[in-house]
Design a protein around this motif. Structure first.
Motif, PDB file in Angstrom:
ATOM      1  N   GLN A 111       0.835  -1.195   0.000  1.00 38.35           N
ATOM      2  CA  GLN A 111       0.000   0.000   0.000  1.00 38.35           C
ATOM      3  C   GLN A 111       0.879   1.258   0.000  1.00 38.35           C
ATOM      4  O   GLN A 111       0.599   2.218  -0.716  1.00 38.35           O
ATOM      5  CB  GLN A 111      -0.908  -0.031   1.229  1.00 38.35           C
ATOM      6  CG  GLN A 111      -2.109   0.885   1.081  1.00 38.35           C
ATOM      7  CD  GLN A 111      -3.086   0.663   2.222  1.00 38.35           C
ATOM      8  OE1 GLN A 111      -3.390  -0.487   2.576  1.00 38.35           O
ATOM      9  NE2 GLN A 111      -3.566   1.749   2.806  1.00 38.35           N
ATOM     10  N   GLY A 112       1.951   1.210   0.777  1.00 38.52           N
ATOM     11  CA  GLY A 112       2.886   2.339   0.831  1.00 38.52           C
ATOM     12  C   GLY A 112       3.539   2.567  -0.522  1.00 38.52           C
ATOM     13  O   GLY A 112       3.638   3.702  -0.997  1.00 38.52           O
ATOM     14  N   ILE A 113       3.966   1.486  -1.142  1.00 37.03           N
ATOM     15  CA  ILE A 113       4.607   1.574  -2.456  1.00 37.03           C
ATOM     16  C   ILE A 113       3.646   2.176  -3.485  1.00 37.03           C
ATOM     17  O   ILE A 113       4.007   3.064  -4.251  1.00 37.03           O
ATOM     18  CB  ILE A 113       5.046   0.149  -2.915  1.00 37.03           C
ATOM     19  CG1 ILE A 113       6.295  -0.274  -2.163  1.00 37.03           C
ATOM     20  CG2 ILE A 113       5.267   0.080  -4.411  1.00 37.03           C
ATOM     21  CD1 ILE A 113       7.530   0.507  -2.513  1.00 37.03           C
ATOM     22  N   ARG A 114       2.413   1.682  -3.469  1.00 38.96           N
ATOM     23  CA  ARG A 114       1.453   2.161  -4.463  1.00 38.96           C
ATOM     24  C   ARG A 114       1.123   3.626  -4.230  1.00 38.96           C
ATOM     25  O   ARG A 114       1.011   4.405  -5.180  1.00 38.96           O
ATOM     26  CB  ARG A 114       0.173   1.319  -4.399  1.00 38.96           C
ATOM     27  CG  ARG A 114       0.369  -0.062  -4.978  1.00 38.96           C
ATOM     28  CD  ARG A 114      -0.784  -0.990  -4.631  1.00 38.96           C
ATOM     29  NE  ARG A 114      -0.369  -2.372  -4.879  1.00 38.96           N
ATOM     30  CZ  ARG A 114      -0.796  -3.408  -4.175  1.00 38.96           C
ATOM     31  NH1 ARG A 114      -1.646  -3.256  -3.173  1.00 38.96           N
ATOM     32  NH2 ARG A 114      -0.361  -4.621  -4.463  1.00 38.96           N
ATOM     33  N   SER A 115       0.979   3.997  -2.984  1.00 41.26           N
ATOM     34  CA  SER A 115       0.602   5.395  -2.758  1.00 41.26           C
ATOM     35  C   SER A 115       1.781   6.317  -3.102  1.00 41.26           C
ATOM     36  O   SER A 115       1.588   7.406  -3.622  1.00 41.26           O
ATOM     37  CB  SER A 115       0.063   5.599  -1.343  1.00 41.26           C
ATOM     38  OG  SER A 115       1.072   6.037  -0.480  1.00 41.26           O
ATOM     39  N   PHE A 116       2.987   5.816  -2.856  1.00 43.22           N
ATOM     40  CA  PHE A 116       4.185   6.571  -3.247  1.00 43.22           C
ATOM     41  C   PHE A 116       4.218   6.775  -4.767  1.00 43.22           C
ATOM     42  O   PHE A 116       4.413   7.888  -5.268  1.00 43.22           O
ATOM     43  CB  PHE A 116       5.419   5.798  -2.767  1.00 43.22           C
ATOM     44  CG  PHE A 116       6.745   6.303  -3.258  1.00 43.22           C
ATOM     45  CD1 PHE A 116       7.303   7.470  -2.740  1.00 43.22           C
ATOM     46  CD2 PHE A 116       7.472   5.589  -4.213  1.00 43.22           C
ATOM     47  CE1 PHE A 116       8.548   7.915  -3.174  1.00 43.22           C
ATOM     48  CE2 PHE A 116       8.705   6.036  -4.652  1.00 43.22           C
ATOM     49  CZ  PHE A 116       9.247   7.202  -4.132  1.00 43.22           C
TER      50      PHE A 116
ATOM     51  N   PHE B  49       5.466   5.612   3.552  1.00 40.45           N
ATOM     52  CA  PHE B  49       5.353   4.447   4.433  1.00 40.45           C
ATOM     53  C   PHE B  49       4.860   4.854   5.820  1.00 40.45           C
ATOM     54  O   PHE B  49       4.071   4.150   6.437  1.00 40.45           O
ATOM     55  CB  PHE B  49       6.698   3.725   4.537  1.00 40.45           C
ATOM     56  CG  PHE B  49       7.017   2.887   3.341  1.00 40.45           C
ATOM     57  CD1 PHE B  49       6.151   1.889   2.916  1.00 40.45           C
ATOM     58  CD2 PHE B  49       8.192   3.081   2.627  1.00 40.45           C
ATOM     59  CE1 PHE B  49       6.444   1.103   1.803  1.00 40.45           C
ATOM     60  CE2 PHE B  49       8.488   2.312   1.513  1.00 40.45           C
ATOM     61  CZ  PHE B  49       7.623   1.318   1.105  1.00 40.45           C
ATOM     62  N   GLN B  50       5.348   5.992   6.286  1.00 42.22           N
ATOM     63  CA  GLN B  50       4.957   6.469   7.614  1.00 42.22           C
ATOM     64  C   GLN B  50       3.427   6.604   7.676  1.00 42.22           C
ATOM     65  O   GLN B  50       2.789   6.151   8.617  1.00 42.22           O
ATOM     66  CB  GLN B  50       5.618   7.818   7.896  1.00 42.22           C
ATOM     67  CG  GLN B  50       5.156   8.507   9.167  1.00 42.22           C
ATOM     68  CD  GLN B  50       6.094   8.237  10.342  1.00 42.22           C
ATOM     69  OE1 GLN B  50       7.242   7.866  10.152  1.00 42.22           O
ATOM     70  NE2 GLN B  50       5.593   8.409  11.549  1.00 42.22           N
ATOM     71  N   GLU B  51       2.859   7.208   6.655  1.00 45.97           N
ATOM     72  CA  GLU B  51       1.413   7.443   6.659  1.00 45.97           C
ATOM     73  C   GLU B  51       0.631   6.143   6.696  1.00 45.97           C
ATOM     74  O   GLU B  51      -0.294   5.983   7.480  1.00 45.97           O
ATOM     75  CB  GLU B  51       1.022   8.259   5.417  1.00 45.97           C
ATOM     76  CG  GLU B  51       1.423   9.720   5.543  1.00 45.97           C
ATOM     77  CD  GLU B  51       1.309  10.480   4.226  1.00 45.97           C
ATOM     78  OE1 GLU B  51       1.915  11.552   4.126  1.00 45.97           O
ATOM     79  OE2 GLU B  51       0.621   9.972   3.297  1.00 45.97           O
ATOM     80  N   VAL B  52       1.030   5.222   5.828  1.00 44.88           N
ATOM     81  CA  VAL B  52       0.304   3.951   5.775  1.00 44.88           C
ATOM     82  C   VAL B  52       0.473   3.180   7.087  1.00 44.88           C
ATOM     83  O   VAL B  52      -0.490   2.620   7.618  1.00 44.88           O
ATOM     84  CB  VAL B  52       0.811   3.095   4.591  1.00 44.88           C
ATOM     85  CG1 VAL B  52       0.240   1.702   4.657  1.00 44.88           C
ATOM     86  CG2 VAL B  52       0.458   3.758   3.282  1.00 44.88           C
TER      87      VAL B  52
END
Ligand SMILES: *[C@@H]1O[C@H](CO)[C@@H](O)[C@H](O)[C@H]1NC(C)=O
Ligand SMILES: *[C@@H]1O[C@H](CO)[C@@H](O)[C@H](O)[C@H]1NC(C)=O
Ligand SMILES: *[C@@H]1O[C@H](CO)[C@@H](O)[C@H](O)[C@H]1NC(C)=O
Ligand SMILES: *[C@@H]1O[C@H](CO)[C@@H](O)[C@H](O)[C@H]1NC(C)=O
Ligand SMILES: *[C@@H]1O[C@H](CO)[C@@H](O)[C@H](O)[C@H]1NC(C)=O
Ligand SMILES: *[C@@H]1O[C@H](CO)[C@@H](O)[C@H](O)[C@H]1NC(C)=O
Ligand SMILES: *[C@@H]1O[C@H](CO)[C@@H](O)[C@H](O)[C@H]1NC(C)=O
Ligand SMILES: *[C@@H]1O[C@H](CO)[C@@H](O)[C@H](O)[C@H]1NC(C)=O
Ligand SMILES: [Zn+2]
Length: 909
Positions: free
Chosen positions: A440-445, A463-466
């Motif tokens: 999820q972090g990778i995709r949102s990045f 990553f912090q946010e997720v």
């Protein structure tokens, strides 16, 4: 004759300023390039290989300014045709300044550019197609049948070579769109990142055409590519990606009937990544171009991926499994770049790892995703871990994210080290955050920075946010501080874990691990994620951190809620998700050892942890923290080990130690290795029957390893098996001997044989026209015991002007240096031919050669001799430095540890 200036009122003054006038190595941020219209006319025939072109750049003035700075290198600029226009008006250029170090080309203007206006800069330029494999360069190949030489032109712009092909804002953060028009003789094919829209006749050159290509999406200059060539397209393949990307595959005629790895897997990879990242690949076509000569192994250019024909063996049918796996991982790496690097790009080259690390890591996941039973990704990760723990343990190792300014420093960032540690850093995040949050972090990045630029902080932030949102980390934890401690400094910690068996409390501390130094207390620290696994609940899949060892605090006392009893072991760092070493107290090591030795399932301890326990205990012994007796005690469990990874790690380290022993100690070492390897060897089928029952692809690596090591140490009947095998294939049926096992077969054949055997294989080598086969012959010939014979091969290969043949010199020498018989005479040979060797090979190859050489140095006099004989040979300067560093570490080990090691071996033979 000098050309007359057509506009006499523009007085151009050319100033070449000294570099000292500049601290600023970056382009000023006052101007932003928006779009390039690039026209390149390529001349390619046997006498004339050059290009000329023009570029029109739309430039937005973000601030008002009176100068335009961009990059130009090795181009002849037609200054009188340079113009800057704004709504039909022209601004005049008063002088031009250049800066050699940073390749700046600065136009000083008579009028100020106004903020928020768009200007158009037009420049005309020309250059010869160069030989340096950078910018727009030439390459050639000879038709196998007609013997005719074909010339071709192709680009390599990464990292700072676009400026050699056209004037541009050659920094990764200046993304622009590109309209490219290529002009060339109609006998050639012109390619760029996008499909051709239409072609028309050249106005004056007969048989020349101009072809317009579709607009290339917003991109950094280093990813732009084009080529003019007469290669053949082996196949046009429609990918099953969402945009139905069409693949074409260009190569020389002679490669056409090969079963190319990239041709098969590229479409699959693109589909795999689209699913993984949930972002479609944005282009409609990809041309894969196999170039006869290439600066790197491959390059991920938008829409025009290039491969090095020489360095990237592609044929499915024809290569060693190991090479095929390397090729597949390279192709997978290039396609991961389409997201990491191409769509989302680092702001500057200090963060090169931000594209290389993820691309390396996702390539491993892709290989395992596409073909799980081959476990290729897992093997690459194990290899990277082994390399990392070995290499990152010296005091001068740089951080993966570090300042770079000029083109030389930028190029110097592209090291195996940055790729591998970068990959392990991504893996660390993956294991820390877990499957769901990580992706999820990778995709949102990727979504957030789509077509944009990033620094490593942006990745941490995503990553912090997720992780916060999913409650994986507490809001007190700052992932940036955590991750910066791994990417902004070199090295890694040794984490020491001491249990209080009464209270159950665990004391943890960290220290930088430095090989060859006596663990001096060092002020470096890391944010270390702590995840414990206990014997009675051996869940190695739960890798998210339970605690943190903070930085700067060095020590922490932990009370586990799920208290392990005093007779069960605990292990820190399941799956070696994080890159640190662990030392335990005596009792915990003892418990671990007992389980490994006695439980057929090794207590459920993950194979990467088993490999790491071996690696750690041997490293601790080499650092005088434990005795080798204790290390060997743990290694005894290997007799039951059935997995490749722990074996590979253990034997790799032991072989390096063994090479430093002499006389009686060396004899003991051989006996020890024989004993260690015997049970493993016995589990594998007899080598003489390998032709009838070749191992499955997934087992080839392990089998190859076992036969090689067993024969090397004369285990059991290994060498006589090899003899049987080789003799049965001696006449005629040689090619039925499975390729992957030929080296081990011919090596023993040569080692046991005499002149006759040498002549036989040497003759085959000389006559062979098959590169794969030739490489196998060459590296096997290094196993002979007779230097007089071997010297013939060395002379032949070293004197050859054909690169594929002289490469065989390195292969043969590597083999000879890894065995006893020829070590010293081969070493002498290398040194007495140092000058020609230095001229012939690249720095990387020379470093490898010297490191192999010094691996066997047992006395200090040798080092003096080495220094003496390589003095004044420029090419060896840096390799020599590295080799001497290695020797110092080895000598310290010999002085401080070899007796202890030898004593431990003595008790086990
Ligand atoms: C190569 O091209 C140049 C023009 O670009 C021409 O003058 C020359 O004759 C050509 N040479 C050959 C061998 O075709
Ligand atoms: C170019 O202009 C900018 C802003 O006007 C100025 O800061 C910079 O020093 C100038 N650079 C040169 C090389 O003249
Ligand atoms: C072909 O390229 C090589 C360099 O890769 C060069 O040395 C050689 O001279 C070229 N051959 C011709 C005929 O241009
Ligand atoms: C770029 O090419 C496209 C056609 O593919 C054209 O519509 C567009 O105007 C061109 N852009 C510029 C700035 O010339
Ligand atoms: C080269 O030799 C190998 C091993 O004998 C064989 O598998 C391969 O087909 C050969 N390649 C060519 C191009 O002849
Ligand atoms: C330390 O490691 C780095 C990276 O692997 C290497 O470039 C350097 O030469 C090494 N230095 C020593 C002293 O071994
Ligand atoms: C751990 O994960 C692997 C791979 O996903 C799976 O095969 C295995 O069953 C899992 N083990 C446990 C104990 O959950
Ligand atoms: C190599 O080729 C030559 C000429 O074709 C032949 O006479 C010789 O026997 C061959 N040598 C070997 C070892 O095959
Ligand atoms: Zn890469």
């Amino acid at each position: 004759m000098p050309q007359l200036n057509p506009c006499p009122w523009i007085f151009i003054l050319l100033i070449s300023s000294s570099w000292a006038a500049y601290d600023h190595y970056r382009l000023p941020s006052s101007l932003e390039p928006l779009h390039y219209n690039l026209r390149i006319l390529t001349h390619l025939n046997s006498t004339d290989q050059r290009f000329e072109g023009s570029v029109k750049i739309d430039i937005l003035a973000r601030e008002s300014t009176r100068n335009i700075t961009l990059h130009v290198a090795f181009l002849k600029i037609e200054e009188e045709r340079t113009s800057l226009s704004f709504k039909q008006e022209t601004n005049s250029i008063t002088s031009i300044e250049t800066n050699e170090l940073y390749n700046f080309y600065i136009l000083h203007l008579s009028q100020e550019l106004e903020k928020d206006q768009i200007y158009q800069l037009e420049m005309h330029f020309a250059a010869n197609l160069n030989d340096s494999l950078s910018g727009y360069y030439k390459s050639n190949f000879t038709d196998a049948i007609t013997k005719e030489v074909h010339h071709l032109a192709v680009t390599q712009f990464s990292p700072t070579f676009a400026r050699q092909a056209f004037p541009c804002f050659d920094e990764p953060s200046w993304k622009s769109t590109f309209n490219i028009t290529l002009g060339y003789h109609r006998d050639y094919t012109g390619l760029s990142g996008t499909p051709v829209i239409e072609c028309q006749k050249h106005g004056s050159l007969e048989n020349y055409i101009w072809c317009d290509h579709e607009t290339l999406l917003k991109t950094s200059t280093y990813l732009v590519a084009y080529s003019v060539h007469d290669l053949k397209n082996a196949a046009t393949i429609a990918g099953d990606t969402r945009n139905r990307v069409t693949f074409r595959n260009w190569m020389q005629q002679k490669l056409l009937d090969q079963d190319m790895i990239s041709m098969e897997i590229a479409p699959k990879l693109l589909g795999f990544y689209e699913n993984l990242f949930q972002i479609d690949f944005p282009l409609r076509k990809i041309d894969q171009l196999t170039v006869p000569t290439h600066r790197f192994t491959a390059m991920e250019n938008w829409g025009l991926v290039t491969y090095n024909e020489e360095r990237l063996p592609q044929n499915q049918g024809d290569f060693l499994q190991q090479q095929k796996d390397m090729t597949a991982s390279t192709v997978a790496h290039e396609y991961a770049h389409q997201w990491f690097g191409n769509l989302v790009t680092m702001k500057w080259w200090n963060d090169l790892w931000l594209k290389e690390g993820p691309s390396t890591y996702f390539a491993y996941l892709a290989l395992d995703g596409l073909q799980p039973e081959w476990t290729r990704g897992e093997r690459f990760i194990a290899r990277d871990l082994a390399n990392f723990f070995e290499k990152d343990s010296n005091a001068t190792v740089p951080a993966i994210s570090k300042d770079v300014k000029n083109p030389t420093e930028i190029l110097g960032q592209f090291t195996e080290y940055v790729y591998q540690k970068g990959a392990l850093t991504m893996r660390m995040l993956h294991k820390m955050l877990g499957e769901e949050a990580f992706f999820q972090g990778i995709r949102s990045f990727l979504r957030r920075y789509y077509l944009g630029n990033v620094s490593q902080g942006d990745l941490w932030q995503s990553f912090q946010e997720v992780a916060l949102q999913k409650g994986i980390i507490s809001d007190k934890l700052n992932l940036s501080s955590v991750m910066d401690s791994w990417t902004l400094q070199g090295g890694y910690p040794l984490v020491t874990l001491i249990r209080d068996y009464q209270t159950g409390r665990i004391t943890i501390n960290q220290n930088r691990f430095l090989k060859g130094n006596d663990m001096v207390i060092n002020s470096s620290c890391w944010w270390v994620p702590l995840t414990f696994v206990r014997q009675n609940l051996p869940d190695f899949n739960r890798t998210s951190p339970q605690f943190w060892l903070e930085c700067p605090s060095i020590t922490k006392v932990i009370e586990l809620s799920d208290l392990p009893t005093s007779d069960e072991w605990i292990i820190l760092n399941p799956q070696v998700g994080n890159i640190f070493r662990v030392n335990y107290d005596e009792q915990n090591w003892h418990l671990l050892k007992e389980t490994l030795k006695n439980d057929p399932n090794f207590g459920g301890i993950h194979k990467l942890n088993r490999a790491q326990l071996v690696d750690d205990i041997l490293a601790l012994a080499a650092g005088n923290i434990h005795k080798y007796d204790k290390a060997c005690d743990l290694l005894d469990y290997l007799k039951n080990e059935r997995d490749f990874l722990p074996w590979q790690r253990a034997v790799g380290i032991l072989n390096r130690l063994g090479a430093l022993l002499t006389g009686e100690d060396a004899r003991k070492f051989k006996l020890y290795m024989q004993k260690l390897l015997l049970p493993l060897y016995k589990r594998f089928p007899k080598l003489s029957g390998i032709t009838e029952s070749t191992p499955a692809i997934k087992d080839i690596h392990f089998a190859h390893f076992v036969y090689t090591q067993a024969c090397r140490y004369n285990v059991d009947d290994c060498t006589s098996q090899v003899k049987t095998l080789t003799l049965s294939h001696r006449n005629g049926s040689r090619d039925k001997l499975p390729l992957n096992f030929q080296k081990v077969a011919y090596c023993s054949f040569l080692e046991e044989g005499g002149d006759e055997e040498f002549q036989e294989i040497f003759g085959l080598f000389q006559n062979s026209t098959n590169a794969t086969q030739r490489r196998i012959w060459a590296s096997s010939l290094g196993c002979t015991r007779d230097f007089k014979n071997f010297e013939k091969l060395l002379n032949l290969t070293l004197q050859s002007d054909e690169k594929p043949i002289s490469d065989c010199y390195v292969l043969a020498v590597e083999t000879a240096l890894s065995r006893d018989a020829l070590v010293s005479s081969t070493g002498d040979y290398i040194l007495s031919h140092a000058k020609v060797t230095g001229e012939k090979f690249k720095k990387r190859e020379l470093t490898g050669l010297l490191l192999s050489l010094v691996r066997n140095f047992q006395s200090p006099e040798k080092v003096e001799e080495l220094k003496e004989r390589l003095r004044d040979i420029k090419q060896f300067e840096e390799p020599l430095k590295k080799a001497i560093d290695q020797v110092k570490i080895n000598q310290k080990w010999q002085k401080d540890c070899s007796d202890d090691f030898s004593k431990a071996l003595g008790q086990r033979i």
